[in-house]
Write an enzyme that holds these catalytic residues in place. Sequence first.
Site, PDB file in Angstrom:
ATOM      1  N   LYS A   1      -5.085   9.343   2.805  1.00  0.00           N
ATOM      2  CA  LYS A   1      -4.978  11.318   2.761  1.00  0.00           C
ATOM      3  C   LYS A   1      -5.133  11.870   3.013  1.00  0.00           C
ATOM      4  O   LYS A   1      -4.745  12.246   3.965  1.00  0.00           O
ATOM      5  CB  LYS A   1      -4.853  11.209   0.851  1.00  0.00           C
ATOM      6  CG  LYS A   1      -4.234  10.081   0.199  1.00  0.00           C
ATOM      7  CD  LYS A   1      -2.388  10.064   0.075  1.00  0.00           C
ATOM      8  CE  LYS A   1      -2.742   9.774  -1.489  1.00  0.00           C
ATOM      9  NZ  LYS A   1      -2.731   8.493  -1.198  1.00  0.00           N
TER      10      LYS A   1
ATOM     11  N   ASP B   1     -14.135   7.292  -8.038  1.00  0.00           N
ATOM     12  CA  ASP B   1     -12.845   6.826  -7.155  1.00  0.00           C
ATOM     13  C   ASP B   1     -12.119   8.216  -6.764  1.00  0.00           C
ATOM     14  O   ASP B   1     -11.895   9.364  -7.024  1.00  0.00           O
ATOM     15  CB  ASP B   1     -11.635   6.582  -8.026  1.00  0.00           C
ATOM     16  CG  ASP B   1      -9.995   6.044  -6.786  1.00  0.00           C
ATOM     17  OD1 ASP B   1     -10.185   6.398  -5.505  1.00  0.00           O
ATOM     18  OD2 ASP B   1      -9.172   5.220  -7.697  1.00  0.00           O
TER      19      ASP B   1
ATOM     20  N   TRP C   1      -4.000   6.416 -12.438  1.00  0.00           N
ATOM     21  CA  TRP C   1      -3.500   6.070 -11.207  1.00  0.00           C
ATOM     22  C   TRP C   1      -2.591   4.592 -12.007  1.00  0.00           C
ATOM     23  O   TRP C   1      -3.941   3.188 -11.418  1.00  0.00           O
ATOM     24  CB  TRP C   1      -3.468   6.070  -9.677  1.00  0.00           C
ATOM     25  CG  TRP C   1      -3.229   5.235  -8.850  1.00  0.00           C
ATOM     26  CD1 TRP C   1      -1.965   5.325  -8.863  1.00  0.00           C
ATOM     27  CD2 TRP C   1      -4.184   3.943  -7.720  1.00  0.00           C
ATOM     28  NE1 TRP C   1      -1.825   4.338  -7.284  1.00  0.00           N
ATOM     29  CE2 TRP C   1      -3.140   3.673  -7.139  1.00  0.00           C
ATOM     30  CE3 TRP C   1      -5.129   3.539  -7.785  1.00  0.00           C
ATOM     31  CZ2 TRP C   1      -3.246   3.185  -5.781  1.00  0.00           C
ATOM     32  CZ3 TRP C   1      -5.770   2.173  -7.100  1.00  0.00           C
ATOM     33  CH2 TRP C   1      -4.406   2.299  -6.032  1.00  0.00           C
TER      34      TRP C   1
END
Length: 424
Positions: free
Chosen positions: A271, A235, A154
């Site tokens: 999410k 993460d 990311w």
Amino acid sequence: MTFRAVMWGRARRSSSYLGARWMSSWWQSVEPAPKDPILGVTEAFLADHSPNKVNVGVGAYRDDNGKPVVLECVREAEQRIAGNLNMEYLPMGGSVKMVEETLKLAYGEDSEFIKDKRIAAVQSLSGTGACRLFADFQKRFRPDSQIYIPIPTWANHHNIWRDAQVPQRTFHYYHPESRGLDFAALMDDIKNAPNGSFFLLHACAHNPTGVDPSEDQWREISYQFKAKGHFPFFDMAYQGFASGDPERDAKSIRIFLEDGHLIGIAQSYAKNMGLYGQRVGCLSVLCEDEKQAVAVKSQLQLLARPMYSNPPLHGALIVSTILSDPELKKLWLKEVKVMADRIIGMRSALRENLEKLGSPLSWEHITNQIGMFCYSGMTPEQVDRLTEEFHIYMTRNGRISMAGVTTGNVGYLANAIHEITKSA
């Protein structure tokens, strides 16, 4: 008017002029910042007036009609919260109840580490804030360390550790030819890194590739980390959203815990609960004992104080209300599986449509990958053609957000991809 008065007036005008010149030049050296590659895609999509336009660049869940979703468990939690609580500041470490429930998701409902109070944990500004807080903690207490980041990752990961002034190194992860994991090169990089290095790992649903190690591969990675004394920082932005099962999606973390690692975790509810705008997450660091955990948490709070002082209240209340209520948690688990299953179904549909069109290429990677994103393997030039000729928007690295794929547009998307890749 006396001579002194005239000279005083001139001096004042001169001083004012010079002051104005200085003030007008304070920000003259500031250049416009480059556009964020992901947010720029959405801007271009919104400016397009084509009725056929498709946005598969956004990293947020959409239903099969392409609309944003608010989960029923979230609506119910909001109704329970409304009018029942005050708006006082949370402590610097955030909602104790939310943090407690969040740790259970990552470390396990009956985790010995939770019982032994070995985890330093604070509420964070979603996963991004958790990563930034840890990066600053790393810089303050291990100032000579660096962070190993997978290629690709990311994009904001690089920004976070750069702005925290932590030197970055990279390690192999994605294998472009197979569109899968470059496991041999990854293991070599782990072995060759200096002992005691920090590594950033995606716990599940790797962004942007959707490529995750298998359980056996995670065990090998954990073993090598142990041999080298590396520190794993996970993460975990997609727990539950990847497979539909939060326990399965936390398997990488559980393997490292079983092997006796001390770890760090960034968690987010953007999410898996659809709380994108609430910015609610958690940073946790597993310590050697309770005393160390108390010290580490105090320092995390000290770092948070000048950044944002206290984390926001509303999102934390939603999360703690859902996870602490058996019926609401059951509903959430059902709804997160629905979201994951829709994404998995769209992967199958996209692959099937491409194969029916007689594509000479292999599209197995679409269903082999997992999570919100599919790393298609398309080149930047091919992505540009998709946009120019078919009004399909995605990031130029070929990352498709499967959340933007619906039963209504999957055929159109497959046909467009086929047209621009059939001669590749």
